[in-house]
Design a protein around this motif. Structure first.
Motif, PDB file in Angstrom:
ATOM      1  N   HIS A 102       0.831  -1.199   0.000  1.00 56.78           N
ATOM      2  CA  HIS A 102       0.000   0.000   0.000  1.00 56.78           C
ATOM      3  C   HIS A 102       0.867   1.250   0.000  1.00 56.78           C
ATOM      4  O   HIS A 102       2.038   1.227   0.364  1.00 56.78           O
ATOM      5  CB  HIS A 102      -0.894   0.013   1.219  1.00 56.78           C
ATOM      6  N   ALA A 103       0.256   2.362  -0.367  1.00 58.48           N
ATOM      7  CA  ALA A 103       0.982   3.632  -0.433  1.00 58.48           C
ATOM      8  C   ALA A 103       1.487   4.056   0.943  1.00 58.48           C
ATOM      9  O   ALA A 103       2.588   4.606   1.060  1.00 58.48           O
ATOM     10  CB  ALA A 103       0.087   4.711  -1.015  1.00 58.48           C
ATOM     11  N   ASN A 104       0.697   3.780   1.990  1.00 58.55           N
ATOM     12  CA  ASN A 104       1.156   4.183   3.328  1.00 58.55           C
ATOM     13  C   ASN A 104       2.354   3.354   3.787  1.00 58.55           C
ATOM     14  O   ASN A 104       3.216   3.852   4.504  1.00 58.55           O
ATOM     15  CB  ASN A 104       0.023   4.151   4.352  1.00 58.55           C
ATOM     16  N   GLN A 105       2.430   2.105   3.375  1.00 55.81           N
ATOM     17  CA  GLN A 105       3.611   1.297   3.687  1.00 55.81           C
ATOM     18  C   GLN A 105       4.843   1.837   2.977  1.00 55.81           C
ATOM     19  O   GLN A 105       5.926   1.905   3.556  1.00 55.81           O
ATOM     20  CB  GLN A 105       3.402  -0.162   3.275  1.00 55.81           C
ATOM     21  N   ILE A 106       4.672   2.234   1.725  1.00 50.21           N
ATOM     22  CA  ILE A 106       5.784   2.793   0.966  1.00 50.21           C
ATOM     23  C   ILE A 106       6.237   4.102   1.602  1.00 50.21           C
ATOM     24  O   ILE A 106       7.438   4.356   1.737  1.00 50.21           O
ATOM     25  CB  ILE A 106       5.391   2.987  -0.509  1.00 50.21           C
ATOM     26  N   ALA A 107       5.280   4.922   2.005  1.00 54.63           N
ATOM     27  CA  ALA A 107       5.631   6.204   2.629  1.00 54.63           C
ATOM     28  C   ALA A 107       6.370   5.987   3.950  1.00 54.63           C
ATOM     29  O   ALA A 107       7.385   6.646   4.219  1.00 54.63           O
ATOM     30  CB  ALA A 107       4.369   7.034   2.855  1.00 54.63           C
ATOM     31  N   ARG A 108       5.877   5.071   4.771  1.00 51.84           N
ATOM     32  CA  ARG A 108       6.569   4.784   6.034  1.00 51.84           C
ATOM     33  C   ARG A 108       7.972   4.223   5.787  1.00 51.84           C
ATOM     34  O   ARG A 108       8.918   4.563   6.477  1.00 51.84           O
ATOM     35  CB  ARG A 108       5.765   3.789   6.864  1.00 51.84           C
ATOM     36  N   GLY A 109       8.076   3.354   4.807  1.00 47.24           N
ATOM     37  CA  GLY A 109       9.379   2.801   4.464  1.00 47.24           C
ATOM     38  C   GLY A 109      10.337   3.879   3.990  1.00 47.24           C
ATOM     39  O   GLY A 109      11.514   3.888   4.368  1.00 47.24           O
ATOM     40  N   GLY A 110       9.850   4.796   3.183  1.00 43.72           N
ATOM     41  CA  GLY A 110      10.688   5.898   2.714  1.00 43.72           C
ATOM     42  C   GLY A 110      11.125   6.803   3.855  1.00 43.72           C
ATOM     43  O   GLY A 110      12.284   7.232   3.905  1.00 43.72           O
ATOM     44  N   MET A 111      10.206   7.080   4.771  1.00 42.76           N
ATOM     45  CA  MET A 111      10.571   7.915   5.926  1.00 42.76           C
ATOM     46  C   MET A 111      11.616   7.228   6.789  1.00 42.76           C
ATOM     47  O   MET A 111      12.594   7.850   7.219  1.00 42.76           O
ATOM     48  CB  MET A 111       9.327   8.231   6.770  1.00 42.76           C
ATOM     49  N   MET A 112      11.433   5.945   7.042  1.00 43.28           N
ATOM     50  CA  MET A 112      12.383   5.232   7.887  1.00 43.28           C
ATOM     51  C   MET A 112      13.728   5.059   7.176  1.00 43.28           C
ATOM     52  O   MET A 112      14.777   5.049   7.830  1.00 43.28           O
ATOM     53  CB  MET A 112      11.815   3.880   8.316  1.00 43.28           C
ATOM     54  N   THR A 113      13.722   4.958   5.862  1.00 38.00           N
ATOM     55  CA  THR A 113      14.983   4.917   5.115  1.00 38.00           C
ATOM     56  C   THR A 113      15.707   6.243   5.256  1.00 38.00           C
ATOM     57  O   THR A 113      16.913   6.279   5.501  1.00 38.00           O
ATOM     58  CB  THR A 113      14.725   4.594   3.633  1.00 38.00           C
ATOM     59  N   GLY A 114      14.973   7.340   5.118  1.00 39.17           N
ATOM     60  CA  GLY A 114      15.577   8.660   5.279  1.00 39.17           C
ATOM     61  C   GLY A 114      16.136   8.866   6.676  1.00 39.17           C
ATOM     62  O   GLY A 114      17.252   9.389   6.843  1.00 39.17           O
ATOM     63  N   VAL A 115      15.387   8.437   7.679  1.00 39.51           N
ATOM     64  CA  VAL A 115      15.864   8.541   9.064  1.00 39.51           C
ATOM     65  C   VAL A 115      17.116   7.689   9.252  1.00 39.51           C
ATOM     66  O   VAL A 115      18.083   8.113   9.890  1.00 39.51           O
ATOM     67  CB  VAL A 115      14.744   8.118  10.051  1.00 39.51           C
ATOM     68  N   SER A 116      17.105   6.492   8.701  1.00 39.16           N
ATOM     69  CA  SER A 116      18.253   5.597   8.841  1.00 39.16           C
ATOM     70  C   SER A 116      19.505   6.192   8.217  1.00 39.16           C
ATOM     71  O   SER A 116      20.580   6.180   8.822  1.00 39.16           O
ATOM     72  CB  SER A 116      17.961   4.240   8.187  1.00 39.16           C
TER      73      SER A 116
END
Length: 173
Positions: free
Chosen positions: A2-16
């Motif tokens: 889902h789009a929200n999973q992709i968005a959360r994944g992108g945010m956590m990648t950026g944080v990482s």
């Protein structure tokens, strides 16, 4: 996915990646920061979002290899701490406890042997090993650290389940 999973994944990648970049300036604490950042894909594994967890690990690894000024930190995350979190998730699905530990120890021993080879060939000149006895001590210490790290992870990951559920349910308010 889902789009929200992709968005959360992108945010956590950026944080990482941002945290790994900060870790490059922390000298000795950079290893500890790599270990903690290695937990981030586990947040997705705990909520059943395997694909997102794999993608967060892969994207963080690739971006850190391109963007970080200290490539040792990027390699530590991509090849050891982040990778071990992903492999540990796969190893925990093996029904036999003995086979799980055999797989974990094989992965750990491969890394210890790579480190010993890098020390012997001079790629890591800060860690001089003069004798075979010292190499044996490093080998044993590497195995003990792996076992301790895995036992700590087995205690930490269930505690992260609540945080992962809140992340999935958007209850960060």
């Amino acid at each position: 996915m889902h789009a929200n999973q992709i968005a959360r994944g992108g945010m956590m990648t950026g944080v990482s990646v941002a945290l790994l970049y900060i870790a490059t300036f922390l000298s000795i604490a950079s290893w500890a920061a790599c270990m903690l950042i290695g937990f981030i894909p586990e947040l997705f594994f705990l909520t059943g979002q395997k694909k997102t967890g794999y993608l967060v690990y892969a994207a963080t690894s690739v971006l850190s290899l391109f963007l970080l000024p200290d490539k040792v930190i990027a390699v530590l995350y991509a090849g050891l701490f982040g990778l071990y979190t992903v492999l540990r998730f796969l190893f925990e699905r093996i029904p036999s406890r003995v086979l799980r530990w055999v797989c974990k120890l094989i992965f750990g021993n491969i890394w210890v042997l790579i480190v010993l080879w890098c020390i012997r060939t001079g790629f890591l000149p800060n860690f001089p090993i003069q004798s075979d006895f010292t190499a044996l001590i490093v080998f044993i210490a590497g195995n003990l650290i792996l076992i301790y790290y895995d036992l700590c992870l087995s205690r930490i990951f269930p505690g992260l389940r609540g945080l992962a559920q809140r992340l999935q349910n958007n209850s960060f308010k």
